[in-house]
Motif scaffolding. Structure first.
Motif, mmCIF file in Angstrom:
data_model
loop_
_atom_site.group_PDB
_atom_site.id
_atom_site.type_symbol
_atom_site.label_atom_id
_atom_site.label_comp_id
_atom_site.label_asym_id
_atom_site.label_seq_id
_atom_site.Cartn_x
_atom_site.Cartn_y
_atom_site.Cartn_z
ATOM 1 N N PRO A 132 59.797 96.936 0.317
ATOM 2 C CA PRO A 132 61.029 97.604 -0.121
ATOM 3 C C PRO A 132 60.789 98.990 -0.706
ATOM 4 C CG PRO A 132 60.479 95.754 -1.566
ATOM 5 C CD PRO A 132 59.593 95.650 -0.369
ATOM 6 N N TRP A 133 59.639 99.197 -1.384
ATOM 7 C CA TRP A 133 59.345 100.516 -1.955
ATOM 8 C C TRP A 133 59.053 101.524 -0.841
ATOM 9 C CZ3 TRP A 133 61.086 100.254 -6.541
ATOM 10 C CH2 TRP A 133 60.948 99.090 -7.288
ATOM 11 N N HIS A 134 58.349 101.081 0.178
ATOM 12 C CA HIS A 134 58.066 101.951 1.312
ATOM 13 C C HIS A 134 59.368 102.319 2.023
ATOM 14 C CE1 HIS A 134 57.042 102.660 5.619
ATOM 15 N NE2 HIS A 134 56.051 103.350 5.098
ATOM 16 N N LEU A 135 60.247 101.340 2.231
ATOM 17 C CA LEU A 135 61.527 101.615 2.896
ATOM 18 C C LEU A 135 62.366 102.598 2.084
ATOM 19 C CD1 LEU A 135 62.549 98.048 4.157
ATOM 20 C CD2 LEU A 135 61.645 99.949 5.511
ATOM 21 N N THR A 138 60.817 106.176 2.246
ATOM 22 C CA THR A 138 60.701 106.833 3.548
ATOM 23 C C THR A 138 61.986 106.833 4.357
ATOM 24 O OG1 THR A 138 59.929 104.808 4.651
ATOM 25 C CG2 THR A 138 58.254 106.260 3.700
ATOM 26 N N GLN A 139 62.885 105.878 4.100
ATOM 27 C CA GLN A 139 64.059 105.741 4.956
ATOM 28 C C GLN A 139 65.347 106.233 4.305
ATOM 29 O OE1 GLN A 139 63.330 104.700 8.158
ATOM 30 N NE2 GLN A 139 61.242 104.684 7.340
ATOM 31 N N THR A 140 65.285 106.678 3.037
ATOM 32 C CA THR A 140 66.474 107.219 2.368
ATOM 33 C C THR A 140 66.158 108.613 1.814
ATOM 34 O OG1 THR A 140 65.967 106.364 0.133
ATOM 35 C CG2 THR A 140 67.084 104.867 1.664
ATOM 36 N N LYS A 141 67.161 109.482 1.819
ATOM 37 C CA LYS A 141 66.959 110.835 1.301
ATOM 38 C C LYS A 141 66.678 110.821 -0.198
ATOM 39 C CE LYS A 141 69.710 113.333 4.752
ATOM 40 N NZ LYS A 141 70.886 114.207 4.993
ATOM 41 N N ILE A 146 62.723 111.358 -4.704
ATOM 42 C CA ILE A 146 62.039 110.769 -5.860
ATOM 43 C C ILE A 146 60.544 110.658 -5.579
ATOM 44 C CG2 ILE A 146 61.788 108.652 -7.225
ATOM 45 C CD1 ILE A 146 64.816 108.221 -6.845
ATOM 46 N N PHE A 147 60.219 110.293 -4.364
ATOM 47 C CA PHE A 147 58.818 110.171 -3.936
ATOM 48 C C PHE A 147 58.111 111.521 -4.074
ATOM 49 C CE2 PHE A 147 56.072 108.707 -0.071
ATOM 50 C CZ PHE A 147 55.014 108.432 -0.913
ATOM 51 N N TRP A 195 53.196 108.920 4.676
ATOM 52 C CA TRP A 195 54.383 108.067 4.732
ATOM 53 C C TRP A 195 55.577 108.825 5.312
ATOM 54 C CZ3 TRP A 195 55.399 104.252 0.104
ATOM 55 C CH2 TRP A 195 54.336 103.354 0.019
ATOM 56 N N THR A 196 55.690 110.110 4.984
ATOM 57 C CA THR A 196 56.842 110.885 5.437
ATOM 58 C C THR A 196 56.745 111.220 6.924
ATOM 59 O OG1 THR A 196 57.163 111.811 3.223
ATOM 60 C CG2 THR A 196 58.170 112.994 5.064
ATOM 61 N N VAL A 197 55.576 111.666 7.382
ATOM 62 C CA VAL A 197 55.457 112.067 8.778
ATOM 63 C C VAL A 197 55.463 110.848 9.714
ATOM 64 C CG1 VAL A 197 52.939 112.044 9.187
ATOM 65 C CG2 VAL A 197 54.353 113.835 10.217
ATOM 66 N N MET A 198 55.163 109.665 9.179
ATOM 67 C CA MET A 198 55.123 108.460 10.006
ATOM 68 C C MET A 198 56.288 107.510 9.710
ATOM 69 S SD MET A 198 50.982 107.906 9.996
ATOM 70 C CE MET A 198 50.881 106.974 11.499
ATOM 71 N N ARG A 199 57.329 108.054 9.108
ATOM 72 C CA ARG A 199 58.427 107.191 8.672
ATOM 73 C C ARG A 199 59.247 106.605 9.820
ATOM 74 N NH1 ARG A 199 60.233 112.484 7.446
ATOM 75 N NH2 ARG A 199 62.286 113.038 8.306
#
Length: 271
Positions: A132-135, A138-141, A146-147, A195-199
């Motif tokens: 859930p932390w990865h999602l 990486t999947q929300t603006k 925050i990341f 994480w961002t480039v491979m999201r």
């Protein structure tokens, strides 16, 4: 080790580095874990080099690979890279191996190229359960902002990490893994960048299992009994009997790539 060479592959505006070893007639394409590189698969050569020519690519922000596309990597990019490798070696089919983060990439390739995959070996693979932390990151603006903030100002993250451990929301192994991965600025930046480039590389497990069954992909899952980051329970839920799969649990933790592992794989894949 013998028969190993540096490998480079031009793709669009980008340049991928990697490693080739072995002289086998079949092609084994490998994807490494976070913070590692294709060179980690050189330990497979003594056991598998007579069966496979082993090609291991470095993913963006790893090895000498330079990703110049100004956008995230897509599943179609992975498939196009594999097509280039197949063309370079004159092959129509291939086998696939993914370790840790590379397991998620391997599943993405199952979605794109299942009909051409002979063997699938996944070692302590990411991608079998959503984090859930990865999602969120990486999947929300909002999560990504925050990341990024945490990458430069990590104090709140470390306080939360300590609280979550104290409240029992994190086991000690996961706590240490997260702390070690984020304790220095360059490490935090690597996590953010990767994480961002491979999201976009988020496989559908249900679709993968359907394809693995349809194309009868010989699948081997390998886990470490003491791995608290990607425990064997993830594999037990995934290997539900709907596709051809064997699962091995070794008396180890998360770090599984070794010469010994190569011999174990060689004994457990069908010819």
């Amino acid at each position: 080790m013998k028969n190993k060479v540096d490998f480079s592959l031009t793709y669009l505006n980008s340049e991928f580095s990697g490693m080739v070893t072995g002289t086998g007639a079949n092609l084994l394409i490998c994807f490494h874990g976070f913070g590692e590189s294709g060179s980690h698969f050189r330990v497979m050569e003594p056991a598998l080099g007579n069966i496979f020519t082993i090609v291991a690519l470095d993913m963006p922000f790893h090895g000498k690979t330079i990703w110049n596309e100004g956008r995230p990597v897509q599943k179609e990019d992975l498939a196009a890279l594999v097509e280039k490798i197949l063309g370079k070696f004159g092959k129509q089919t291939f086998s696939l191996m993914g370790y840790s983060m590379g397991g998620r990439l391997a599943l993405c390739l199952v979605e794109e190229m299942a009909a051409r995959i002979m063997h699938l070996v996944m070692v302590a693979p990411d991608g079998l359960k959503n984090n859930p932390w990865h999602l969120f990151a990486t999947q929300t603006k909002v999560g990504n902002r925050i990341f990024l903030y945490n990458t430069h100002q990590p104090a709140l993250f470390f306080r939360l990490l300590t609280l979550w451990r104290r409240w029992g929301l994190l086991n000690e192994s996961v706590y240490k893994f997260a702390f070690y991965s984020m304790d220095k600025a360059e490490k935090r930046r690597l996590v953010y960048d990767v994480w961002t480039v491979m999201r976009k590389l988020m496989p559908s497990r249900k679709r993968c299992k359907r394809l693995m069954a349809r194309y009868n992909i010989d699948t081997l899952l390998i886990f470490g009994r003491y791995d608290r980051v990607i425990p064997p329970a993830f594999g037990e839920r995934f290997a539900d009997g709907t596709f051809p799969c064997r699962m091995l649990v070794l008396d180890k933790g998360h770090q599984l790539l070794s010469e010994e592992l190569g011999f174990i794989i060689g004994k457990n894949i069908t010819s």
